[in-house]
Write an enzyme that holds these catalytic residues in place. Structure first.
Site, PDB file in Angstrom:
ATOM      1  CB  SER A   1      55.420  20.756   2.014  1.00 63.38           C
ATOM      2  OG  SER A   1      54.529  19.866   2.634  1.00 63.38           O
TER       3      SER A   1
ATOM      4  CG  HIS B   1      58.316  24.153   1.831  1.00 65.48           C
ATOM      5  ND1 HIS B   1      59.326  23.541   1.133  1.00 65.48           N
ATOM      6  CD2 HIS B   1      57.801  23.209   2.651  1.00 65.48           C
ATOM      7  CE1 HIS B   1      59.407  22.274   1.492  1.00 65.48           C
ATOM      8  NE2 HIS B   1      58.495  22.049   2.414  1.00 65.48           N
TER       9      HIS B   1
ATOM     10  CE  LYS C   1      60.990  22.203   5.012  1.00 65.70           C
ATOM     11  NZ  LYS C   1      61.343  20.784   4.950  1.00 65.70           N
TER      12      LYS C   1
END
Ligand SMILES: Cc1ncc(COP(=O)(O)O)c(C=O)c1O
Length: 393
Positions: free
Chosen positions: A182, A210, A241
């Protein structure tokens, strides 16, 4: 008068300020989008994880509104008592199909998915072999499990192999990596790690927070990107996300998921997702399947912005994803870079020790599919101006 027993916290905070490690919270005055307002200033926003702009996508909004109308705002219970609705089951079925696995369980966040899973499946007699840059939620899960933790240098598969060679036969062990790291935006070496896990009998686990919605076909993640289907025992994804709402999930076998229903503490002891969140996540999967062009746009924007930063002469590390760090050196410089960019109308948050090494403080940028070329060029111009001012380029 009673002396404040927490007064030492003030001293700790003062120390952070002296070391340029103190951060105040920027306040978002508008929607989470590519150009928005923080602290009453209009900025190009390079700090969110809203990769595909789904936080404000009309289909997600509509489904969330309908869910509130029909089911109210909360579930009033944990999943294992009275808090499982048909839409939680539908979301899990859809995710399992999407990820090409037998079953999925959804947690309240990616953090609780990692921490709850690792701590549930391991005991103090087990060993975890973990990349040094794995996410904090993995580290906390390992600590909670009381298993022995062996850390290998970032992406160093040979070092992981040497650790494994020193363990007794019959030892239960978990090999664990982030799919996308990340803070650096680079990828875990999945093919080599899967091979190592198979050679040495490790459980293989990947945190794809991610990568969800970003890598692989329709955003299925790094397991799909590297063609590793069937070779990763435990996949973690996030709904917070690219998916644009909130939550995390674990994908794997029926036995794994049923076990987590009985032993993962955040699943057992914390209230389930409100209907609006579950409904928005279901709609997000439909968007990934039916509008894959938003993922293509994300990658076009990523290439444009990364190459622009490189042309300007910034140190952008080894990123392979839409996360691009701009490395500034010490924390004072990184915070100055972030603050000056903000004054110029660009929000790129400073990231400092202990999140990254002391001499690798940075601002982290994340482009989204909803940034326009004008937004990105505006940001590059600001980076060029401030980078020269601070002697970074
Ligand atoms: C690699 C990684 N794993 C897990 C998480 C946690 O995800 P969530 O925000 O859904 O709790 C994050 C978010 O910061 C992350 O970067």
């Amino acid at each position: 008068m009673r002396q404040d027993p927490l007064s030492y916290l003030g001293d700790e905070l003062n120390a952070l300020k002296q070391q340029n490690l103190y951060r105040h919270l920027r306040v978002l005055d508008d929607e989470q989008k590519a150009r928005t307002s923080f602290d009453h200033r209009s900025v190009v926003n390079l700090s969110s994880n809203n990769y595909l702009g789904l936080t404000t996508h009309p289909r997600l909004r509509q489904k969330a509104l309908e869910a509130v109308e029909k089911f109210g705002v909360g579930t009033g219970s944990v999943r294992t008592i009275a808090g499982t609705m048909a839409m939680h089951m539908e979301l899990e079925r859809k995710l399992a199909e999407f990820k090409n696995v037998e079953a999925v369980v959804v947690f309240q966040s990616g953090f609780t998915a990692n921490a709850g899973t690792v701590s549930a499946i391991l005991t103090k007699d087990d060993v975890v072999i973990s990349d040094e840059l794995n996410h904090a939620s993995i580290i906390d899960g390992c600590r909670l499990s009381r298993a022995t933790i062996k850390v290998f240098p970032h992406k160093d598969v040979d070092a992981a192999r040497r650790i494994l060679a020193g363990l007794p036969a019959g030892q239960r062990k978990l090999l664990i990596t982030d799919g996308v790291f990340s803070m650096d935006g680079d990828l875990g070496p999945l093919p080599a790690l899967c091979e190592l896990a198979e050679e040495t009998g490790c459980i293989m686990m990947v945190d794809d927070a991610h990568a969800s919605g970003v890598f692989g076909k329709n955003g299925r993640g790094t397991i799909d990107h590297f063609g590793m289907h069937g070779r990763v025992d435990i996949q973690v994804g996030t709904l917070s996300k690219a998916i644009g709402a909130l939550g995390g999930y674990v994908a794997g076998t029926n036995a794994l998921i049923e076990f987590l229903h009985h032993r993962a503490r955040p699943f057992l002891f914390s209230t389930s997702h409100p209907p609006a969140v579950a409904a928005a996540c279901i709609a997000a999967i439909d968007v990934l399947l039916e509008e894959p062009e938003i993922i293509d746009r994300l990658w076009e924007n990523t290439r444009f912005f990364k190459s622009g930063l490189e042309r300007l002469g910034f140190d952008t590390g080894l990123s392979e994803s839409p996360i691009t760090p701009v490395i500034a050196g010490d924390s004072a410089r990184a915070m100055k870079l972030s603050d000056r960019l903000f004054e110029e109308g660009v929000f790129a948050q400073g990231i400092v020790f202990p999140t990254v090494a002391k001499d690798k403080a940075r601002v982290r940028t994340i482009v989204t599919s909803t940034h326009t070329r004008e937004d990105l060029q505006f940001a590059l111009d600001a980076f060029g101006k401030v980078g020269k001012e601070l002697g970074l380029v």
